[in-house]
Each structure stands twice: as C-alpha cells, then as structure tokens.
Write a protein that holds these residues in place. Structure first.
Motif, PDB file in Angstrom:
ATOM      1  N   LEU A 105      77.346-133.046 -32.712  1.00 28.44           N
ATOM      2  CA  LEU A 105      76.477-132.520 -32.097  1.00 28.44           C
ATOM      3  C   LEU A 105      76.461-132.234 -30.473  1.00 28.44           C
ATOM      4  CD1 LEU A 105      73.184-134.631 -33.015  1.00 28.44           C
ATOM      5  CD2 LEU A 105      73.319-132.317 -33.010  1.00 28.44           C
ATOM      6  N   GLY A 106      77.384-133.330 -30.133  1.00 26.23           N
ATOM      7  CA  GLY A 106      77.922-133.176 -28.618  1.00 26.23           C
ATOM      8  C   GLY A 106      78.564-131.915 -28.505  1.00 26.23           C
ATOM      9  N   LEU A 107      79.485-131.473 -29.176  1.00 30.51           N
ATOM     10  CA  LEU A 107      80.165-130.162 -29.256  1.00 30.51           C
ATOM     11  C   LEU A 107      79.188-128.947 -29.171  1.00 30.51           C
ATOM     12  CD1 LEU A 107      83.452-130.644 -31.165  1.00 30.51           C
ATOM     13  CD2 LEU A 107      83.243-129.931 -28.720  1.00 30.51           C
ATOM     14  N   TRP A 108      78.395-129.260 -30.081  1.00 31.42           N
ATOM     15  CA  TRP A 108      77.578-127.952 -30.220  1.00 31.42           C
ATOM     16  C   TRP A 108      76.496-127.552 -29.408  1.00 31.42           C
ATOM     17  CZ3 TRP A 108      72.758-127.817 -33.638  1.00 31.42           C
ATOM     18  CH2 TRP A 108      72.186-126.564 -33.934  1.00 31.42           C
ATOM     19  N   LEU A 109      75.783-128.685 -28.935  1.00 34.42           N
ATOM     20  CA  LEU A 109      74.498-128.737 -28.128  1.00 34.42           C
ATOM     21  C   LEU A 109      74.988-128.337 -26.714  1.00 34.42           C
ATOM     22  CD1 LEU A 109      72.025-131.412 -28.878  1.00 34.42           C
ATOM     23  CD2 LEU A 109      71.969-129.347 -29.361  1.00 34.42           C
ATOM     24  N   LEU A 252      68.854-130.014 -31.849  1.00 34.91           N
ATOM     25  CA  LEU A 252      69.193-131.210 -32.057  1.00 34.91           C
ATOM     26  C   LEU A 252      68.602-131.509 -33.212  1.00 34.91           C
ATOM     27  CD1 LEU A 252      70.036-134.005 -30.551  1.00 34.91           C
ATOM     28  CD2 LEU A 252      67.628-134.370 -30.247  1.00 34.91           C
ATOM     29  N   ALA A 253      67.231-131.135 -33.753  1.00 30.86           N
ATOM     30  CA  ALA A 253      66.583-131.822 -35.031  1.00 30.86           C
ATOM     31  C   ALA A 253      67.299-131.063 -36.014  1.00 30.86           C
ATOM     32  CB  ALA A 253      65.171-131.095 -35.054  1.00 30.86           C
ATOM     33  N   ALA A 254      67.804-129.893 -35.931  1.00 30.07           N
ATOM     34  CA  ALA A 254      68.691-129.338 -37.185  1.00 30.07           C
ATOM     35  C   ALA A 254      70.074-129.789 -37.222  1.00 30.07           C
ATOM     36  CB  ALA A 254      68.703-127.748 -36.678  1.00 30.07           C
ATOM     37  N   GLY A 255      70.555-130.130 -35.825  1.00 35.15           N
ATOM     38  CA  GLY A 255      71.994-130.624 -35.960  1.00 35.15           C
ATOM     39  C   GLY A 255      72.128-131.997 -36.832  1.00 35.15           C
ATOM     40  N   VAL A 305      64.255-141.494 -35.783  1.00 32.35           N
ATOM     41  CA  VAL A 305      63.881-142.219 -34.604  1.00 32.35           C
ATOM     42  C   VAL A 305      64.966-141.925 -33.480  1.00 32.35           C
ATOM     43  CG1 VAL A 305      63.933-144.572 -33.771  1.00 32.35           C
ATOM     44  CG2 VAL A 305      62.920-144.330 -35.782  1.00 32.35           C
ATOM     45  N   VAL A 306      66.035-141.639 -33.909  1.00 34.14           N
ATOM     46  CA  VAL A 306      67.039-141.159 -32.989  1.00 34.14           C
ATOM     47  C   VAL A 306      66.786-139.643 -32.473  1.00 34.14           C
ATOM     48  CG1 VAL A 306      69.699-140.659 -32.751  1.00 34.14           C
ATOM     49  CG2 VAL A 306      69.166-142.589 -33.896  1.00 34.14           C
ATOM     50  N   SER A 307      66.475-139.025 -33.400  1.00 35.01           N
ATOM     51  CA  SER A 307      65.950-137.468 -33.135  1.00 35.01           C
ATOM     52  C   SER A 307      64.948-137.410 -31.997  1.00 35.01           C
ATOM     53  CB  SER A 307      65.858-136.510 -34.139  1.00 35.01           C
ATOM     54  OG  SER A 307      66.622-136.476 -35.160  1.00 35.01           O
TER      55      SER A 307
END
Lengths: 324, 462
Positions: A105-109, A252-255, A305-307
């Motif tokens: 997620l970090g890399l992609w976002l 984010l939701a998708a990732g 919860v996290v998303s």
C-alpha cells in the motif's frame, strides 16, 4: 484557497469507479446556485439515489453488520468478545500479512498519487488535441484488462526467460521467475501491476478535473507571470486536492483487499508466492481451509476499521466533504 | 449435478420425488447394465445411514455427475465418456490442488456454506485430502468400503495403495496411481562416462562431485519443485512430517537424517550438479535436455518428462530406473510424490454413476493401461502397464522390476496431515535456495514453518 478559486465548479469528469460523489456542487461555471431544492424535485432525488441505497444496504451494510456480529461470537453463536480477534492476531501468518499489505500500500499509494497527478498535468499541458487524447487513450488501455487477466499478462512480463523486457529484469539481477517473485520483491511487483492496471483510469479522471478549472483563472495566472510549474503548484494542485483524496480513498479500499494478484501468482509460481500472502487471503484461508468463519470475520472487520480510519484521514485532510 | 444439502431438503417440493420415481422406471435397465449390483432401489429417499455407511442424498439415476479433474486427467474423463456414453458426465477442470494450493478444500468448504453445488467426483493430485474430507460436521468424502464399493474391487489395489485415503480404518478415496521415487538415470551417458549407478546416498554424493569435476554442465538431480522434500527428505527417512495421532504432529529438521540430506543437497548445489528450476519449466527443458545424468524422482517422470516430446524427449533405450537409494548400511527407502486420488461426494444425487466412473478410471484398461502416464494403483492394471512399458523398449531393461520394488519400499514414516508440506516448502525454502542460501541454515526456519502450519490446522505439536 483564493477567492477566485471559490467560484469554480467541480470537475465535469465522472469518477472512474461507480460510486456517486458525496458532495458535488452544482454544474456549470460561475457562482453555483445554492438554492434549496424543495418539493417535487426533492422527492425525485430520493428516487435517483434509491437504487444505490438498496444495493448499498444489501451488498454493503448488511454483510458488514453480519461480519461484525460473527466477529464477536463463536461458531455456536455465543458471545465471546474479542476472542476471535485475539486468535486471528496471534496467528503466525497475521503479522507477516499485515507487513506485506502495508508495504504494498505504501509503495502503491505514494506512486499513484505522485505519478498520476504528474502525468495528468503533463497530458493536460499538451497543446495538440489529437496527441493529448491519444495519450489518454493509451494510458487507459491497461485498465481494460481486469483483475486476473492482467496478472496473467504480467506472468509473462515477470519471467526473465520469456519477458519482452527481459533486459530490464536481467539488469536488475533477476535470472529466473522464482527470483523475480521472491518475497522481498513482491510489494514492488504488486505495486507495479496495480499501478499499470489502475493509473490510466485515474489519469483520465484527473484530466477531467483539470478541465474543470476555469480558463479565466489560468489566464489570470499567466498574466501574473506564472509559468507551467508555478501554475501547477499554486493553482492546479490545490484545486485537485479533493480529487487526489478521492483517488487515495478508493485505492486504499481496493489495495487493502489485495487478493487476486497474489492468488494467481501463487498458482503460477508453484506456491513460491504463498497462498497466505495478504490479509484477505488469510481471511479466505480462515474461512474455507480452517473452517473458522468467525476468525475470518474478525480479520475482515479489522480491515474495515483500518481502511475506514485511514479514509477519514484522507477525507479530513483532503477536504473531500467541504462545500466551498 | 448435486442434490441439495440435508438442511435444505425439507423445503424441497414433493413433485421432485414423483419425477424421480417416473424417471427411475424408464432407466431401470440402464442402471442394471452400469454394474450396480446391490445398489438397492435408486429412488429410495436418502436419509438412512445404513446401506452405504453414510447418509445419502435423494438419488436420481438420470442426474449428470459433475467431475473435477486436473488437465492431465481430462483424458480419463474423455475415455469414460467414450466407454459409457449412457452416463451423463459434466467435466470441469481445476488445478487439481497442485502445489498444495488447497483449492479442492476451499471450494468444498464454500459449497458447505452454501449448502449446495458440490461436484460428484473429484480428482486431486495431492494424497492428503482424506485428512480433511473425512472430518468435520459435514464431511465431503463418501466412505467407500462400508457397503458402497465391493470389497473384491477394493482388494484389487496394490497393498498399501489406499493408505493415504484411509482414515480410522475407513477408505474415503481411491488411488489413481502410485508414485514411489526411483533413481532415474541416463544409461547411455553413464556407460559413456564409465560411471557405476550409485546405491547409497553417499555414493550418489561422491559421484556428483566427480561429475562436477569431469563433466561440468550435467546434472544429477533437481530441487526446484515444490515436491523436492518428498523426493529427498521422504526417502532419506527424515522425520519432518510425522502424524502421530488424529490431532498430533511432529517435525524435527535437526534429526541427523534431515541434516545429512540437507548437507548433501548443499554440497551438490555448490558443485552445480543439482538444478534449481522446476522440471516443468521451459528453462529446465532448455538448459538440461540431454544433460540429465541422474534424476531422483517419482515414477511418473517417465511419461511427464522422459517420453514426453514437449519435455526431455529422451532417446528410446537410454533412460533407466534405478532402485531407491539407501543411507550407507541401511535399508533403501523410497519417497513418494503424489499419486493422485479420487473422491466421491456424499451429496451426490447419482452415486451409481459416480461409482461406475471411479471403477472405470482407476481400473479399466482403456484408461489405466492404454493412456495413463503413471503407474496404476490398481494391481492388475499396474502389472499390465509395466509390461507395456517394458514391451515398448523405451526404458532400459529392468524397468518393471525396479518400479515394482520401489513401490514396496515407500517409507511409512511420512504422514498425510491436513496441510500441504509442498506449500510450506515452496514458500519457505524454494525462494531462499534460489537466492543462494544454504539448506542447512534454512532447516530451523523450515521446521518453524511446518509446525506453525500444523498448529494452524489444529494439530498439537510437542
């Protein structure tokens, strides 16, 4: 934001994903009428949103409530509090899966937000109409290859023996497919795949958003002596803020739900990419391999919860629901 | 087609029963010739656990049976449809659970949740599926030896062949083929180089080092596949996959035999005489065609690699099978890689057709002798298959004897737990070996990964 900006309308392009925008100001340039919609039209608007609401309830809200309930009961339906969560978190595959998804997620976002915005600005800056639309079309093509099929294509790209870009892979010291998909490389591999598949659509959205910025504003900036870079930084970027947040939330939701890519790669790599790579895969294994649906629900709720938490950050920081 | 779940049966329209009865009458002759003696009245509503030893679904002798096979077993289903055009079959291919993907189990669990949708017959490339398919609130696999299949038929399997599908003395599945490991070698090359075929692991290692010095580029084995641990550690009698009870499991990679095998593999990898590519990969074929001096591996390498035009495509008469290797001073032991298994769903609405299908694909000459790529588990078919292989002269003399001997030497200390050793090896060891890490150094990580997986699957690990 300056006063001039306040009057600008929302970008005209519709979002690529099927969700309606939360708070879209009225259409058209100039001061948007904020007149209260009353009477008959109000009732019609309910009709318009009803289809979405029904599906949201049936396929979104109800399953979520069901998962919430399942995550706090055992398989007999007795309340057990946080036991399911404790069991899921204590599973030896949980923390690695969190790390995997987090790294991806970090890399992609970050790459998505930076590169998509940059590319959209560049495309928007291209003066020639045919070139600009041609480039947008090319960007968009990979998006047409949905999910699993795009991964299948990447299986070839990632295999140094058959890859059309094998020179690049060899230059990176990757001689075999197993080396390419070794655990350390996977976040990058998945980020590249996801970027390649999704970025084109977002570039088109951003392009639409840029088109929504009124010509007067840009001309005023030009008269004041702002070059392309300055215009981008001081005018276009602030006005794209909502759209960038929107992209971040959707991505984010998708990732966090990363599933198809590792699943297909796992089969293709003869299980070198593990079947328990991502959190969603782990939830799947809990449910259908260990017959622990409650543990699976606990993982799903945790993901939710996290998303949601991260989305709130983007909404607040990005001013997504602000009405100018 | 499958019948609905027992839970759903109560709301089923009665009309269906009448229809079933009507169809039954017209198809009575058909069932009679499909070999279903003692099957009872096919229209009898399910429920009674008596006859077959499990609660059967409502039977419909005209119902098509859905069969799941992997791509390699598709010809088996095709052969059945040719031999039995009267039995309606729907064939669906899936990955066969290869590499421990677990797709068989995860799909069945999903159907259990849905309460419908199960396939009638499933082929699995793994041999540990009975461990889960026989258990649970809603077990999938039908017991076969409690009145469903004739014991005379089940007795026709090679002794021990049904061990992987037997849980608590009940047989839940039939074995498709036997897959003991042997020492494949290129007889022509061995003669040309003047080498003796090794009989112990020590000789094997010494010969490997000799090959590295005298004929670099040739390989004497491959550790790039998910089942490498079943070739090397199973036949090395390493106690890393020990099922000691229904819910008890142990793995000890620090055992001297495990360490000895890991050291051997490290030594030979350093000498560049072991390949790290999967034997199914194009890279393997490209790099090692004509360069395979020896290759410990399962019997089905015969058809999958050596006499396969798309793989190593060896010259007739050059490849021979050697006996499994032993540790110096010990009895030789064979490993085992798969040997597919067939299961029938308890939910099947056409158990007669499913039985006909299973009897055909496991024992009929039309498939097992004439087409099967591996050694049939059904004894009579196996003997004929071996005789055929011997008669073609493709493999050097003694092939049939060696394979028969190896089939009886499979080490029984390797268990069939509810999880896949192949998947654990693939994710823990394969990428590290590819990155150049020594296997001896990986042993503790491997053991941790195995015991973690065992615990996650409900085993007590000491």
């Amino acid at each position: 934001m300056s006063d001039v900006v306040t009057d600008s309308s929302a970008p005209v392009a519709a979002p690529a994903e099927g969700r309606p925008r939360a708070a879209a100001p009225g259409p058209g340039p100039g001061p948007a009428p904020r007149a209260r919609i009353t009477g008959r039209w109000a009732r019609v608007s309910y009709l318009f949103v009803s289809g979405y609401v029904v599906f949201l309830a049936v396929f979104g809200v109800l399953p979520t409530l069901y998962a919430l309930r399942m995550s706090v009961v055992d398989d007999q339906g007795a309340f057990v509090g946080t036991e399911n969560f404790a069991r899921a978190f204590a599973d030896f595959r949980f923390l690695p899966a969190v790390a995997h998804v987090g790294a991806f997620l970090g890399l992609w976002l970050v790459s998505l937000m930076v590169l998509v915005t940059l590319l959209a600005l560049i495309v928007h800056g291209i003066g020639r109409r045919w070139l600009s639309s041609g480039v947008r079309f090319v960007y968009y093509i990979p998006g047409a290859l949905a999910g699993a099929s795009s991964v299948v294509l990447w299986l070839f790209v990632l295999n140094p023996t058959v890859s059309p870009v094998s020179a690049v892979l060899h230059a990176l010291g990757l001689e075999t497919f197993v080396q390419t998909v070794s655990p350390g490389n996977l976040p990058v591999v998945f980020a590249v795949i996801a970027f390649w598949t999704g970025a084109g659509g977002w570039i088109v959205v951003m392009y639409g958003a840029l088109n929504g910025i009124s010509v007067e504003v840009l001309e005023a900036a030009k008269l004041d002596g702002a070059g392309a870079v300055r215009t981008a930084l001081n005018i276009q970027l602030p006005m794209l803020r909502k759209w960038i947040s929107y992209m971040a939330i959707m991505s984010l939701a998708a990732g966090t739900q990363l599933f198809v890519e590792p699943r297909v790669l796992s089969q293709a790599s003869h299980a070198v990419v593990p079947v328990d790579y991502s959190l969603n895969q782990l939830a799947y294994l809990f449910a259908f391999k260990q017959q622990d649906l409650n543990g699976s629900a606990a993982i799903a709720v945790t993901l939710l919860v996290v998303s949601l938490g991260l989305s709130v950050v983007f909404v607040v920081r990005g001013g997504l629901f602000e009405r100018d | 087609m499958t019948s609905p779940h027992p839970r759903a049966r109560s709301i089923r329209p009665r009309r269906r029963l009448a229809l079933t009865a009507a169809v039954t009458a017209s198809l009575a002759a058909l069932t009679a010739c499909s070999g279903g003696s003692g099957s009872g009245d096919p229209s009898s509503d399910g429920g009674a656990a008596g006859e077959y030893g499990f609660e059967t679904a409502t039977q419909d002798p005209s119902a098509a049976i859905t069969v799941w096979v992997d791509a390699s077993r598709e010809p088996a289903a095709q052969a059945f449809m040719q031999a039995h055009p009267d039995v309606p079959v729907t064939v669906e291919t899936y990955d066969g659970g290869a590499d421990g993907s677990g797709s068989f189990q995860t799909k069945v669990e999903a159907f259990n949740q849905a309460g419908s949708g199960w396939p009638d017959v499933v082929f699995s490339t793994q041999n540990n599926d009975a461990a889960w398919a026989s258990q649970g609130n809603d077990p999938f696999a039908a017991p076969l030896d409690k009145g469903y299949f004739d014991s005379s038929f089940l007795d026709g399997f090679t002794p021990g062949a049904l061990n992987p599908t037997t849980v608590d003395d009940t047989v839940y599945g039939l074995r498709n083929d036997l897959a003991p490991t042997v020492l494949w070698y290129d007889k022509a090359l061995m003669d040309q180089f003047g080498y003796e075929v090794p009989t112990t692991w020590e000789e094997y290692q010494a010969l490997g080092e000799k090959v590295a010095a005298e004929h670099p580029g040739y390989i004497i084995g491959d550790v790039g596949d998910t089942f490498a641990e079943e070739i090397y550690f199973w036949s090395a009698k390493a106690p890393v996959n020990v099922v000691t009870g229904a819910d008890e499991f142990s793995a000890d990679t620090s055992d001297p035999k495990a360490v000895a095998m890991a050291t051997l593999i490290d030594t030979l990898l350093d000498a560049d005489v072991l390949a790290l590519d999967s034997v199914f990969s194009p890279e393997f074929v490209q790099k090692y065609t004509g360069k395979v001096l020896m290759l410990p591996g399962p019997v089905w390498y015969s058809g999958a690699l050596f006499s396969n035009a798309d793989s190593l495509n060896a010259q007739p008469g050059t490849i021979a099978a050697g006996l499994p290797l032993a540790w110096d001073g010990e009895e030789p032991a064979a490993g085992n890689v798969g040997g597919g298994t067939w299961y029938i769903s308890r939910h099947s609405a056409n158990l007669e057709a499913a039985k006909t299908f299973l009897e055909f694909v496991t024992s009929d000459d039309a498939y097992q002798v004439d087409m099967a790529p591996g050694l049939p588990a059904f004894k009579a078919a196996g003997d004929k298959w071996l005789a055929n292989q011997e008669a073609t002269g493709f493999f050097a003399a003694g092939f049939a004897d060696t394979v028969s001997t190896a089939a009886g030497q499979v080490w029984d200390g390797w268990g069939f737990p509810r999880f896949s050793q192949e998947a654990v090896w693939a994710k823990t060891v394969t990428p590290e070996l590819a990155a150049g890490t020594s296997l001896v150094d990986l042993l503790p990580d491997w053991e941790t990964a195995i015991t973690n997986e065992a615990q996650a699957n409900g085993y007590q690990v000491p």
